[in-house]
Design an enzyme around this catalytic site. Structure first.
Site, PDB file in Angstrom:
ATOM      1  N   GLU A  43       0.847  -1.200   0.000  1.00 21.46           N
ATOM      2  CA  GLU A  43       0.000   0.000   0.000  1.00 21.46           C
ATOM      3  C   GLU A  43       0.885   1.254   0.000  1.00 21.46           C
ATOM      4  O   GLU A  43       1.944   1.272   0.615  1.00 21.46           O
ATOM      5  CB  GLU A  43      -0.880  -0.020   1.244  1.00 21.46           C
ATOM      6  CG  GLU A  43      -1.792   1.190   1.413  1.00 21.46           C
ATOM      7  CD  GLU A  43      -2.552   1.170   2.736  1.00 21.46           C
ATOM      8  OE1 GLU A  43      -3.617   1.799   2.806  1.00 21.46           O
ATOM      9  OE2 GLU A  43      -2.073   0.517   3.697  1.00 21.46           O
ATOM     10  N   LYS A 109      -9.584   2.674  -2.212  1.00 18.76           N
ATOM     11  CA  LYS A 109      -9.772   2.022  -0.919  1.00 18.76           C
ATOM     12  C   LYS A 109     -11.107   2.422  -0.289  1.00 18.76           C
ATOM     13  O   LYS A 109     -11.393   3.603  -0.091  1.00 18.76           O
ATOM     14  CB  LYS A 109      -8.615   2.404   0.005  1.00 18.76           C
ATOM     15  CG  LYS A 109      -8.603   1.692   1.350  1.00 18.76           C
ATOM     16  CD  LYS A 109      -7.386   2.156   2.161  1.00 18.76           C
ATOM     17  CE  LYS A 109      -7.284   1.469   3.496  1.00 18.76           C
ATOM     18  NZ  LYS A 109      -6.119   1.982   4.272  1.00 18.76           N
ATOM     19  N   CYS A 143      -5.399  -3.061   2.466  1.00 20.91           N
ATOM     20  CA  CYS A 143      -5.113  -3.001   3.892  1.00 20.91           C
ATOM     21  C   CYS A 143      -6.339  -3.171   4.798  1.00 20.91           C
ATOM     22  O   CYS A 143      -6.785  -4.289   5.026  1.00 20.91           O
ATOM     23  CB  CYS A 143      -4.384  -1.692   4.199  1.00 20.91           C
ATOM     24  SG  CYS A 143      -3.452  -1.721   5.768  1.00 20.91           S
TER      25      CYS A 143
END
Length: 260
Positions: A43, A109, A143
Site C-alpha cells: 500500500e 480504498k 489493507c
C-alpha cells in the site's frame, strides 16, 4: 495448465520520496522478467502511509502509472499496489492494476483507517471488482479492507479465485493481520495474497511484514517473515476448483445486497 505465478514484494519504503521508491522497486523487479505473472507491491508504495495528501498526491494517470505501464511491459506481468492520487479535487488511496500492454484499472480504498485519520484526508471508494488474469480471477483490495468480511466477499456468488490485499499494516496489530488473512481464505474458499511493508515509517511506527500467500484451506504456501524480500509462489486453478466442487460451502452462503 500452468499456474499463476505471483511475486510478493515485501520492502521498506522511503518516507515521502516517490522517485527513490520507484528506483528501489525497479532495481528489484527488473530481474523478475519472464519468471512471474503478477507483481504485488505494498500500500502507498511510493510514499509510505502518509496523510500529507496535498504534498504527495499524484494526478490520475500520473508518473507512477506511466512507470508501472513501462515496467509491466518489460516484465510481461501485471503489477498492483496503491498510490496517493488526486482526481477532481479529491484524494484517494488508489490501488492501480497495470497489465502488460493493457489498460490500467484502479480501485479506491473503501475502508479508510479511522485510527490514523485517513477518513479525514481521503475520499472512500465504492465497489470493488474482479479481473481475469492468466487463468485466475483476481480481486485486489487495500489493507484495512481485510477487517471487513462482507466487503471482501462482496456477493454470495464468488467471482474470484485470488483475493489480495496490499498493506501498510503496523507491527502492533501483526497478529490480527496473520489471522485475518487465513480467515478470509477459509470463509471464501480462495487463495489469499497479502503484501505488507517492513521497517519504520516517518512517524517511527514499526512494520514487521508477514506478507504471505495462503491456500483455500487457510494453509500458508509462502511466508515472508519480518525481513525485506521477494517471494514468488505459483497458484493452481484446478485444485481450487476441485475443492470447491467437493466441499461447496459457498453454495450455502447467505445472499445479501451490499450498500455502497
Amino acid at each position: 495448465m500452468p499456474g499463476l505465478r505471483v511475486s510478493l514484494i515485501q520492502q521498506p519504503l522511503v518516507w515521502h520520496d516517490p522517485a527513490a521508491n520507484r528506483a528501489h522497486f525497479q532495481a528489484l523487479l527488473e530481474g523478475l522478467s519472464g519468471s512471474t505473472d503478477l507483481v504485488v507491491l505494498p500500500e502507498t508504495f511510493t510514499t509510505g502511509f502518509s496523510m500529507k495528501v496535498q504534498e504527495l498526491a499524484e494526478p490520475a494517470g500520473g508518473p507512477t502509472t506511466a512507470w508501472l505501464t513501462g515496467l509491466a511491459a518489460r516484465l510481461d506481468a501485471a503489477i498492483t499496489g496503491s498510490v496517493i492520487t488526486e482526481e477532481g479535487g479529491r484524494y484517494y488511496n488508489r490501488l492501480l492494476w497495470v497489465p502488460p500492454g493493457g489498460t490500467p484499472r484502479h480501485y479506491d480504498k473503501r475502508h479508510l483507517f479511522r485510527l490514523g485519520s485517513e477518513h479525514q484526508h481521503f475520499t472512500a471508494g465504492r465497489a470493488a471488482w474482479s479481473v481475469p488474469w492468466r487463468g485466475l480471477r483476481v480481486c485486489p483490495l487495500v489493507c484495512y479492507d481485510l477487517r471487513f468480511p462482507v466487503f471482501s466477499r462482496r456477493r454470495a456468488e464468488l467471482d474470484y479465485e485470488l483475493l489480495l490485499y496490499v498493506a501498510n499494516w503496523p507491527a502492533a496489530r501483526a497478529d490480527a493481520w496473520r489471522q485475518l488473512l487465513r480467515a478470509r481464505a477459509i470463509e471464501n474458499q480462495t487463495y489469499i495474497v497479502g503484501v505488507n511493508r517492513v521497517g519504520l515509517d516517518g512517524h517511527g511506527v514499526p512494520h514487521t511484514g508477514d506478507s504471505a500467500a495462503i491456500d483455500y484451506l487457510g494453509r500458508p504456501m509462502a511466508e515472508a517473515g519480518g525481513a525485506p524480500g521477494v517471494i514468488t509462489v505459483e497458484l493452481e486453478r484446478e485444485p481450487l476448483d476441485a475443492y470447491r466442487e467437493k466441499f461447496p460451502a459457498h453454495l450455502d452462503a447467505d445472499r445479501f445486497t451490499l450498500e455502497l
